[in-house]
Design a protein around this motif. Structure first.
Motif, PDB file in Angstrom:
ATOM      1  N   PRO A  69      72.778   7.490 -36.687  1.00 61.46           N
ATOM      2  CA  PRO A  69      72.146   8.810 -36.465  1.00 61.46           C
ATOM      3  C   PRO A  69      70.690   8.855 -36.928  1.00 61.46           C
ATOM      4  O   PRO A  69      69.836   9.445 -36.250  1.00 61.46           O
ATOM      5  N   GLU A  70      70.398   8.247 -38.068  1.00 63.86           N
ATOM      6  CA  GLU A  70      69.024   8.297 -38.573  1.00 63.86           C
ATOM      7  C   GLU A  70      68.070   7.551 -37.646  1.00 63.86           C
ATOM      8  O   GLU A  70      66.964   8.010 -37.341  1.00 63.86           O
ATOM      9  N   ARG A  71      68.523   6.357 -37.184  1.00 60.53           N
ATOM     10  CA  ARG A  71      67.662   5.577 -36.305  1.00 60.53           C
ATOM     11  C   ARG A  71      67.505   6.236 -34.942  1.00 60.53           C
ATOM     12  O   ARG A  71      66.434   6.193 -34.333  1.00 60.53           O
ATOM     13  N   LEU A  72      68.589   6.817 -34.453  1.00 62.95           N
ATOM     14  CA  LEU A  72      68.489   7.528 -33.175  1.00 62.95           C
ATOM     15  C   LEU A  72      67.515   8.709 -33.267  1.00 62.95           C
ATOM     16  O   LEU A  72      66.744   8.984 -32.341  1.00 62.95           O
ATOM     17  N   LYS A  73      67.582   9.408 -34.400  1.00 65.14           N
ATOM     18  CA  LYS A  73      66.665  10.522 -34.604  1.00 65.14           C
ATOM     19  C   LYS A  73      65.216  10.035 -34.627  1.00 65.14           C
ATOM     20  O   LYS A  73      64.320  10.656 -34.027  1.00 65.14           O
ATOM     21  N   ALA A  74      64.963   8.913 -35.290  1.00 66.39           N
ATOM     22  CA  ALA A  74      63.604   8.358 -35.356  1.00 66.39           C
ATOM     23  C   ALA A  74      63.143   7.905 -33.973  1.00 66.39           C
ATOM     24  O   ALA A  74      61.990   8.123 -33.581  1.00 66.39           O
ATOM     25  N   MET A  75      64.086   7.236 -33.226  1.00 65.05           N
ATOM     26  CA  MET A  75      63.739   6.810 -31.875  1.00 65.05           C
ATOM     27  C   MET A  75      63.399   8.010 -30.990  1.00 65.05           C
ATOM     28  O   MET A  75      62.423   7.994 -30.233  1.00 65.05           O
ATOM     29  N   ASN A  76      64.215   9.030 -31.082  1.00 65.98           N
ATOM     30  CA  ASN A  76      64.006  10.230 -30.271  1.00 65.98           C
ATOM     31  C   ASN A  76      62.673  10.892 -30.612  1.00 65.98           C
ATOM     32  O   ASN A  76      61.928  11.331 -29.727  1.00 65.98           O
ATOM     33  N   SER A  77      62.361  10.950 -31.900  1.00 66.53           N
ATOM     34  CA  SER A  77      61.099  11.544 -32.340  1.00 66.53           C
ATOM     35  C   SER A  77      59.908  10.745 -31.813  1.00 66.53           C
ATOM     36  O   SER A  77      58.915  11.311 -31.356  1.00 66.53           O
ATOM     37  N   ARG A  78      60.062   9.398 -31.866  1.00 61.30           N
ATOM     38  CA  ARG A  78      58.993   8.529 -31.366  1.00 61.30           C
ATOM     39  C   ARG A  78      58.804   8.721 -29.861  1.00 61.30           C
ATOM     40  O   ARG A  78      57.678   8.853 -29.375  1.00 61.30           O
ATOM     41  N   ASP A  79      59.906   8.742 -29.137  1.00 64.54           N
ATOM     42  CA  ASP A  79      59.839   8.939 -27.683  1.00 64.54           C
ATOM     43  C   ASP A  79      59.198  10.280 -27.343  1.00 64.54           C
ATOM     44  O   ASP A  79      58.377  10.385 -26.417  1.00 64.54           O
ATOM     45  N   GLU A  80      59.598  11.303 -28.079  1.00 67.29           N
ATOM     46  CA  GLU A  80      59.083  12.649 -27.813  1.00 67.29           C
ATOM     47  C   GLU A  80      57.551  12.684 -27.987  1.00 67.29           C
ATOM     48  O   GLU A  80      56.834  13.281 -27.179  1.00 67.29           O
ATOM     49  N   ARG A  81      57.063  12.023 -29.065  1.00 67.68           N
ATOM     50  CA  ARG A  81      55.618  12.015 -29.292  1.00 67.68           C
ATOM     51  C   ARG A  81      54.890  11.262 -28.180  1.00 67.68           C
ATOM     52  O   ARG A  81      53.826  11.678 -27.721  1.00 67.68           O
ATOM     53  N   GLN A  82      55.466  10.136 -27.745  1.00 62.54           N
ATOM     54  CA  GLN A  82      54.815   9.351 -26.696  1.00 62.54           C
ATOM     55  C   GLN A  82      54.794  10.128 -25.369  1.00 62.54           C
ATOM     56  O   GLN A  82      53.790  10.133 -24.656  1.00 62.54           O
ATOM     57  N   ILE A  83      55.927  10.764 -25.060  1.00 61.55           N
ATOM     58  CA  ILE A  83      56.001  11.546 -23.815  1.00 61.55           C
ATOM     59  C   ILE A  83      55.048  12.729 -23.879  1.00 61.55           C
ATOM     60  O   ILE A  83      54.347  13.046 -22.904  1.00 61.55           O
ATOM     61  N   THR A  84      55.003  13.395 -25.036  1.00 64.59           N
ATOM     62  CA  THR A  84      54.077  14.520 -25.203  1.00 64.59           C
ATOM     63  C   THR A  84      52.636  14.071 -25.028  1.00 64.59           C
ATOM     64  O   THR A  84      51.813  14.756 -24.398  1.00 64.59           O
ATOM     65  N   SER A  85      52.335  12.898 -25.575  1.00 63.47           N
ATOM     66  CA  SER A  85      50.988  12.352 -25.428  1.00 63.47           C
ATOM     67  C   SER A  85      50.653  12.086 -23.965  1.00 63.47           C
ATOM     68  O   SER A  85      49.554  12.412 -23.491  1.00 63.47           O
ATOM     69  N   LEU A  86      51.612  11.522 -23.228  1.00 61.92           N
ATOM     70  CA  LEU A  86      51.400  11.275 -21.799  1.00 61.92           C
ATOM     71  C   LEU A  86      51.192  12.581 -21.036  1.00 61.92           C
ATOM     72  O   LEU A  86      50.292  12.697 -20.191  1.00 61.92           O
ATOM     73  N   ILE A  87      52.008  13.563 -21.325  1.00 60.80           N
ATOM     74  CA  ILE A  87      51.898  14.851 -20.634  1.00 60.80           C
ATOM     75  C   ILE A  87      50.545  15.493 -20.897  1.00 60.80           C
ATOM     76  O   ILE A  87      49.902  16.036 -19.995  1.00 60.80           O
ATOM     77  N   ARG A  88      50.083  15.407 -22.165  1.00 62.96           N
ATOM     78  CA  ARG A  88      48.793  16.000 -22.510  1.00 62.96           C
ATOM     79  C   ARG A  88      47.653  15.307 -21.771  1.00 62.96           C
ATOM     80  O   ARG A  88      46.713  15.941 -21.278  1.00 62.96           O
ATOM     81  N   LEU A  89      47.725  13.992 -21.672  1.00 67.00           N
ATOM     82  CA  LEU A  89      46.687  13.262 -20.944  1.00 67.00           C
ATOM     83  C   LEU A  89      46.650  13.679 -19.477  1.00 67.00           C
ATOM     84  O   LEU A  89      45.586  13.922 -18.900  1.00 67.00           O
ATOM     85  N   ILE A  90      47.815  13.748 -18.877  1.00 65.12           N
ATOM     86  CA  ILE A  90      47.901  14.133 -17.460  1.00 65.12           C
ATOM     87  C   ILE A  90      47.438  15.570 -17.267  1.00 65.12           C
ATOM     88  O   ILE A  90      46.704  15.892 -16.320  1.00 65.12           O
ATOM     89  N   GLU A  91      47.850  16.468 -18.166  1.00 62.23           N
ATOM     90  CA  GLU A  91      47.438  17.870 -18.068  1.00 62.23           C
ATOM     91  C   GLU A  91      45.929  18.020 -18.217  1.00 62.23           C
ATOM     92  O   GLU A  91      45.303  18.839 -17.544  1.00 62.23           O
ATOM     93  N   ASP A  92      45.327  17.220 -19.099  1.00 65.82           N
ATOM     94  CA  ASP A  92      43.871  17.266 -19.253  1.00 65.82           C
ATOM     95  C   ASP A  92      43.174  16.902 -17.943  1.00 65.82           C
ATOM     96  O   ASP A  92      42.213  17.557 -17.530  1.00 65.82           O
ATOM     97  N   ILE A  93      43.661  15.839 -17.302  1.00 68.34           N
ATOM     98  CA  ILE A  93      43.072  15.411 -16.033  1.00 68.34           C
ATOM     99  C   ILE A  93      43.233  16.506 -14.983  1.00 68.34           C
ATOM    100  O   ILE A  93      42.297  16.827 -14.232  1.00 68.34           O
ATOM    101  N   LEU A  94      44.418  17.115 -14.919  1.00 68.96           N
ATOM    102  CA  LEU A  94      44.659  18.186 -13.950  1.00 68.96           C
ATOM    103  C   LEU A  94      43.806  19.411 -14.244  1.00 68.96           C
ATOM    104  O   LEU A  94      43.282  20.059 -13.324  1.00 68.96           O
ATOM    105  N   ASP A  95      43.625  19.732 -15.528  1.00 72.08           N
ATOM    106  CA  ASP A  95      42.812  20.895 -15.893  1.00 72.08           C
ATOM    107  C   ASP A  95      41.361  20.721 -15.482  1.00 72.08           C
ATOM    108  O   ASP A  95      40.707  21.678 -15.050  1.00 72.08           O
ATOM    109  N   VAL A  96      40.835  19.508 -15.620  1.00 78.41           N
ATOM    110  CA  VAL A  96      39.454  19.255 -15.188  1.00 78.41           C
ATOM    111  C   VAL A  96      39.330  19.512 -13.688  1.00 78.41           C
ATOM    112  O   VAL A  96      38.361  20.118 -13.217  1.00 78.41           O
ATOM    113  N   SER A  97      40.319  19.068 -12.929  1.00 75.82           N
ATOM    114  CA  SER A  97      40.307  19.308 -11.484  1.00 75.82           C
ATOM    115  C   SER A  97      40.361  20.803 -11.190  1.00 75.82           C
ATOM    116  O   SER A  97      39.652  21.303 -10.315  1.00 75.82           O
ATOM    117  N   ARG A  98      41.194  21.531 -11.942  1.00 76.31           N
ATOM    118  CA  ARG A  98      41.278  22.988 -11.741  1.00 76.31           C
ATOM    119  C   ARG A  98      39.969  23.678 -12.072  1.00 76.31           C
ATOM    120  O   ARG A  98      39.534  24.598 -11.374  1.00 76.31           O
TER     121      ARG A  98
END
Length: 404
Positions: free
Chosen positions: A208-237
């Protein structure tokens, strides 16, 4: 061109009948005849118009023809006007000789030779039309030269802008590929690691502890990707005027606390300690999603350049404005760089290995401006930076019908 040019002729004589007779003799298409019955009246006309020829009677009261000619030769505007003298006096008075001395081009004796008068006038009228045509052509050539010079300067400017745009595009694509690769690489490595554990039957890796850490790591990476993509889209808007602003009631303090709680793990990883001063009841009509973007951009900017030093977040208000302030004690920004950090693809201390697309502060300023607010930075190199956003409490942002 010559057929459209009007040439002006001046007749000076104190006898009206002589004026009318000479007018009838020299009048023709493309010619405008002016009459003067005295030297004084002639001077007034000479200063108003450009004449191809002045036909002047010698014997006039008050100011004779020779005196008028001397005044004409002494005046810049009239000194080059050809003069033809006319006189009924006998040849024994040597008027012709005196006339030539005053700069006349010819001297005509009365009664006038019709053919001689018409041919002489025709010569000077044609010369004047040609002179005017040349002047028109010279002016047209000068205008064309100026226009070509302007176009050339615009072309050079456009070429420089294109070079800059190409360089910015190449830099941007390089940054995008790097920034997108970083979280993707993290996700790929984590996925491969889990796959290896599963294939080897190593289920201890999924406690459970390792799964929680993995999930937290994945969430941060996905959030980072989403923010990068949203920034690019916002510039276009923003470029197309379609940045969506949907105002609603927002408690700025509550929103700030939510953002800080969500980014507590990133704050811990950055090595920056956090202090807050958040007033309650700071409520305004803003777009919660966009204001949250502003907070996140300023907070991540402080973590990125905070050099593991303390970060302060404040939410304050007066009677008219709400203030969001994010302060770090990191590398700071030079006065010169402060002029460009709100532009697209500009990054603070770009010579360092800083992350980000250089879009956060550009988007932040656009969002603040869309809310009729303002943002300013106070900073010095090596002394950290303080970003202050001021948002109107009563004036709401204009809603956009375009979807984000």
């Amino acid at each position: 061109m010559l057929s459209k040019i009007i040439t002006k002729l001046l007749i000076v004589d104190d006898i009206p009948e002589n004026l009318l007779a000479l007018d009838a003799l020299i009048r023709g298409e493309g010619r405008q005849i002016f009459h003067a019955s005295s030297g004084e009246q002639a001077l007034g006309l000479l200063l108003q118009h450009e004449f191809a020829l002045a036909i002047i009677d010698v014997q006039m009261p008050d100011m004779n023809g020779f005196e008028l000619a001397e005044l004409m030769r002494g005046t810049e505007k009239t000194k080059n006007i050809p003069i033809v003298f006319v006189s009924a006096a006998g040849r024994e008075l040597n008027y012709a000789f005196k006339g030539y001395e005053t700069g006349a081009v010819d001297f005509l004796q009365k009664p006038l030779d019709v053919q001689a008068v018409t041919s002489k006038v025709a010569v000077f009228a044609d010369l004047d039309r040609q002179r005017q045509a040349i002047n028109i052509q010279v002016k047209a050539l000068e205008q064309s030269r100026r226009e070509q010079e302007t176009l050339l300067n615009e072309l050079r400017s456009t070429q420089e802008e294109l070079k800059l745009a190409v360089r910015m595009r190449d830099d941007f694509m390089s940054i995008v590929s790097h920034e997108l690769r970083t979280p993707l690489n993290g996700l790929i490595l984590d996925t491969q690691l889990r796959k290896m554990h599963l294939e080897n039957g190593n289920m201890q890796a999924f406690t459970p502890e390792r799964l929680k850490a993995m999930n937290s790591r994945d969430e941060r990476q996905i959030t980072s990707l989403i923010r990068l993509i949203e920034d690019i889209l916002d510039v276009s808007r923003i470029r197309t005027g379609k940045l969506s602003i949907r105002p609603g009631e927002v408690d700025l303090g509550v929103l700030a606390e939510q953002v800080l709680e969500r980014y507590s793990a990133q704050l811990a990883e950055s090595g920056c300690t956090l202090s807050t001063e958040i007033a309650t009841g700071v409520v305004g009509c803003w777009d919660a999603f966009r204001v949250e973007q502003v907070m996140i951009n300023l907070l991540t900017n402080a973590m990125r350049y905070g050099a593991k030093q303390p970060i302060s977040v404040r939410v304050l208000a007066d009677n008219q404005l709400a203030y969001l302030q994010v302060q770090d004690h990191g590398v700071g920004i030079s006065e010169q760089d402060q002029q460009r950090i709100f532009e697209q693809f500009e990054r603070v201390n770009a010579n360092q290995s800083a992350q980000g697309l250089g879009l956060g502060l550009f988007i932040t300023e656009q969002i603040v401006t869309a809310h009729q607010g303002r943002i300013k930075v106070e900073s010095a190199q090596g002394q950290g930076s303080t970003f202050t956003v001021a948002l109107p409490l009563e004036t709401s942002a204009s809603p956009s019908d375009s979807s984000a």
